[in-house]
Structure formats: C-alpha cells, structure tokens
Design a protein around this motif. Structure first.
Motif, PDB file in Angstrom:
ATOM      1  N   ASN A  38       0.856  -1.187   0.000  1.00 23.28           N
ATOM      2  CA  ASN A  38       0.000   0.000   0.000  1.00 23.28           C
ATOM      3  C   ASN A  38       0.892   1.237   0.000  1.00 23.28           C
ATOM      4  O   ASN A  38       1.317   1.719   1.041  1.00 23.28           O
ATOM      5  CB  ASN A  38      -0.910  -0.005   1.239  1.00 23.28           C
ATOM      6  N   LEU A  41       0.046   4.811   1.851  1.00 19.77           N
ATOM      7  CA  LEU A  41       0.355   5.096   3.253  1.00 19.77           C
ATOM      8  C   LEU A  41       1.555   6.022   3.406  1.00 19.77           C
ATOM      9  O   LEU A  41       1.693   6.704   4.420  1.00 19.77           O
ATOM     10  CB  LEU A  41       0.609   3.792   4.013  1.00 19.77           C
ATOM     11  N   ASP A 116      -7.951  -2.867  -4.327  1.00 23.63           N
ATOM     12  CA  ASP A 116      -7.861  -3.938  -3.337  1.00 23.63           C
ATOM     13  C   ASP A 116      -7.039  -5.086  -3.933  1.00 23.63           C
ATOM     14  O   ASP A 116      -6.414  -4.939  -4.977  1.00 23.63           O
ATOM     15  CB  ASP A 116      -9.250  -4.386  -2.877  1.00 23.63           C
ATOM     16  N   SER A 140      -4.513  -2.322  -1.156  1.00 27.05           N
ATOM     17  CA  SER A 140      -4.924  -2.249   0.243  1.00 27.05           C
ATOM     18  C   SER A 140      -4.277  -3.372   1.047  1.00 27.05           C
ATOM     19  O   SER A 140      -3.979  -4.448   0.527  1.00 27.05           O
ATOM     20  CB  SER A 140      -6.449  -2.352   0.360  1.00 27.05           C
ATOM     21  N   ARG A 141      -4.086  -3.103   2.338  1.00 22.93           N
ATOM     22  CA  ARG A 141      -3.586  -4.134   3.231  1.00 22.93           C
ATOM     23  C   ARG A 141      -4.670  -5.190   3.450  1.00 22.93           C
ATOM     24  O   ARG A 141      -5.855  -4.871   3.418  1.00 22.93           O
ATOM     25  CB  ARG A 141      -3.189  -3.507   4.574  1.00 22.93           C
ATOM     26  N   GLY A 143      -7.489  -7.163   4.910  1.00 24.92           N
ATOM     27  CA  GLY A 143      -8.414  -6.903   5.995  1.00 24.92           C
ATOM     28  C   GLY A 143      -8.685  -5.437   6.278  1.00 24.92           C
ATOM     29  O   GLY A 143      -9.427  -5.114   7.212  1.00 24.92           O
ATOM     30  N   TYR A 144      -8.113  -4.521   5.483  1.00 29.62           N
ATOM     31  CA  TYR A 144      -8.314  -3.085   5.706  1.00 29.62           C
ATOM     32  C   TYR A 144      -9.117  -2.500   4.541  1.00 29.62           C
ATOM     33  O   TYR A 144      -8.551  -1.884   3.634  1.00 29.62           O
ATOM     34  CB  TYR A 144      -6.972  -2.373   5.824  1.00 29.62           C
ATOM     35  N   CYS A 145     -10.429  -2.676   4.579  1.00 31.85           N
ATOM     36  CA  CYS A 145     -11.266  -2.135   3.509  1.00 31.85           C
ATOM     37  C   CYS A 145     -11.267  -0.613   3.522  1.00 31.85           C
ATOM     38  O   CYS A 145     -11.577   0.028   2.509  1.00 31.85           O
ATOM     39  CB  CYS A 145     -12.685  -2.672   3.622  1.00 31.85           C
ATOM     40  N   THR A 146     -10.904  -0.005   4.660  1.00 26.87           N
ATOM     41  CA  THR A 146     -10.862   1.460   4.752  1.00 26.87           C
ATOM     42  C   THR A 146      -9.736   2.048   3.918  1.00 26.87           C
ATOM     43  O   THR A 146      -9.724   3.260   3.676  1.00 26.87           O
ATOM     44  CB  THR A 146     -10.692   1.894   6.221  1.00 26.87           C
ATOM     45  N   ASP A 147      -8.774   1.227   3.492  1.00 25.40           N
ATOM     46  CA  ASP A 147      -7.704   1.737   2.630  1.00 25.40           C
ATOM     47  C   ASP A 147      -8.246   2.244   1.309  1.00 25.40           C
ATOM     48  O   ASP A 147      -7.586   3.022   0.623  1.00 25.40           O
ATOM     49  CB  ASP A 147      -6.665   0.634   2.371  1.00 25.40           C
ATOM     50  N   ASN A 148      -9.430   1.789   0.934  1.00 27.75           N
ATOM     51  CA  ASN A 148     -10.051   2.219  -0.316  1.00 27.75           C
ATOM     52  C   ASN A 148     -11.405   2.868  -0.025  1.00 27.75           C
ATOM     53  O   ASN A 148     -12.394   2.643  -0.722  1.00 27.75           O
ATOM     54  CB  ASN A 148     -10.233   1.014  -1.254  1.00 27.75           C
ATOM     55  N   ALA A 149     -11.417   3.688   1.025  1.00 34.72           N
ATOM     56  CA  ALA A 149     -12.673   4.227   1.547  1.00 34.72           C
ATOM     57  C   ALA A 149     -13.397   5.125   0.558  1.00 34.72           C
ATOM     58  O   ALA A 149     -14.631   5.191   0.561  1.00 34.72           O
ATOM     59  CB  ALA A 149     -12.398   5.002   2.841  1.00 34.72           C
TER      60      ALA A 149
END
Length: 207
Positions: A38, A41, A116, A140-141, A143-149
């Motif tokens: 990602n 970040l 993702d 995205s990492r 388990g981190y769906c918020t990375d593509n919010a």
C-alpha cells in the motif's frame, strides 16, 4: 510372509487396511498472482488531478443474479473518471473501466492506482496494461477495507440513492441509469463535504 497370503488372510478375517490420507496444498492461480504494498500510506494527499486514482468492483443484484460494476475514481476530486458494468467478474471488467479513464484523462507517467487485492486487479493482463501506461500499482492491506474508503463511499451513495428499492430487468437498462447517475448527478450536481460542499467537476475547475 508374502503379500498374497496377507491379502487372503485379511479377506478371511474381514480386515481392511487403514491408510493415512496425504493432503498436498496445490498452488492456485490466485496464490501465485502478485500483490503490491500500500504505497498510499507513505504519500501525501494529491494536490492535482491525475496524481492518484483508486479503483474497485462491487456487485449489484439484478433479479436472481448479480452483475458487477467497476469504477475508477480520481482521489483528488472524487470524480468518477471510468466505469464498466458487465454480467461477469474478471480482469476485462476492471481493465475496461481503467481504459476509459486513461482515454479520457491522458495521465502522465508516474500515476498511482490504488486497488484492493482482488484477482481481477492482480491478473497478468492488468499488470501489463499498468506497465504499458507507466502506472504505479498500490494495494490495500489485507483486511483493511478502509484503505479504499473513497470508492467504498461512492458505492454506498450509488446503492442508497439510485439502486435502493429499485429493480432492473435488463443490463442495458441498469447501465443507462448508472451512466445518468454518474455523469448527470454524482460528478456534476452532488455536493461533497470533503470538497468544501462542491461537486467534483466544480472542485476540479476551481483548482
């Protein structure tokens, strides 16, 4: 004692050999497709269009089956710059949305595309396309769906404002309504709090 004698005695006594099943984990196509870090970040927020894009795919229920929508969003203005709706989920879907965005925006080399870890984004055809246009791929990492919010937020708006409590009979009909929602409302009329309550089109024009 010979093998045949053992087999005959086992048959007489009603005995069967018990074997230990060996499981071999085979590498699937999904396992060998490469995932990227990602890179978002470590980057600052974009300060102009065509610096950072984001893409994702969602499903839409149509009768008893699902159809799939891929979009590409400019992270600077939250504008949807490419999309494709099809009955099947594969790399052609995601590449079709990206192809539209590249054709319309003509980004310079070095653009970052964030997605993702779906196989449709890790497919070899997608990697070749990104390499051809000199696009850096970020993912995205796990388990981190918020990375593509940002794209997730668009999907939530689309389903709540257009698709909720509405049924579509044909893919062509659904495609026409999504096109109208994106081009005539979301990009041009819908106000975004993250943009100072301006539309994506206005935000790009003001900057």
């Amino acid at each position: 004692m010979g093998e045949n004698r053992v087999a005959r005695l086992m048959q007489v006594w009603g005995m069967k050999a018990r074997t230990h099943r060996i499981y071999r984990r085979l590498l699937t196509r999904r396992a060998v497709l490469k995932a990227w870090p990602n890179y978002r970040l470590t980057l600052d927020k974009p300060v102009a269009v065509n610096q950072q894009w984001s893409s994702d795919v969602t499903y839409i229920k149509m009768g008893r089956k699902n159809v799939f929508l891929a979009v590409v969003l400019d992270l600077y203005s939250r504008r949807i710059i490419g999309w494709k709706l099809e009955a099947n989920l594969n790399s052609d879907l995601s590449r079709g949305a990206l192809r539209q965005a590249v054709a319309d925006r003509s980004p310079l080399p070095g653009l970052l595309l964030h997605t993702d870890r779906g196989t449709e984004f890790r497919a070899l055809k997608m990697r070749d396309m990104l390499k051809r246009h000199q696009v850096r791929h970020s993912m995205s990492r796990p388990g981190y769906c918020t990375d593509n919010a940002e794209v997730e937020s668009f999907f939530k708006s689309l389903k709540g404002e257009l698709l909720h409590a509405t049924s579509y009979i044909t893919l062509r009909q659904l495609r026409r309504h999504i096109k109208h929602y994106i081009e005539r409302f979301y990009n041009t009329q819908r106000l975004h709090s993250s943009l100072g309550y301006r539309t994506p089109l206005e935000f790009e024009g003001d900057n």
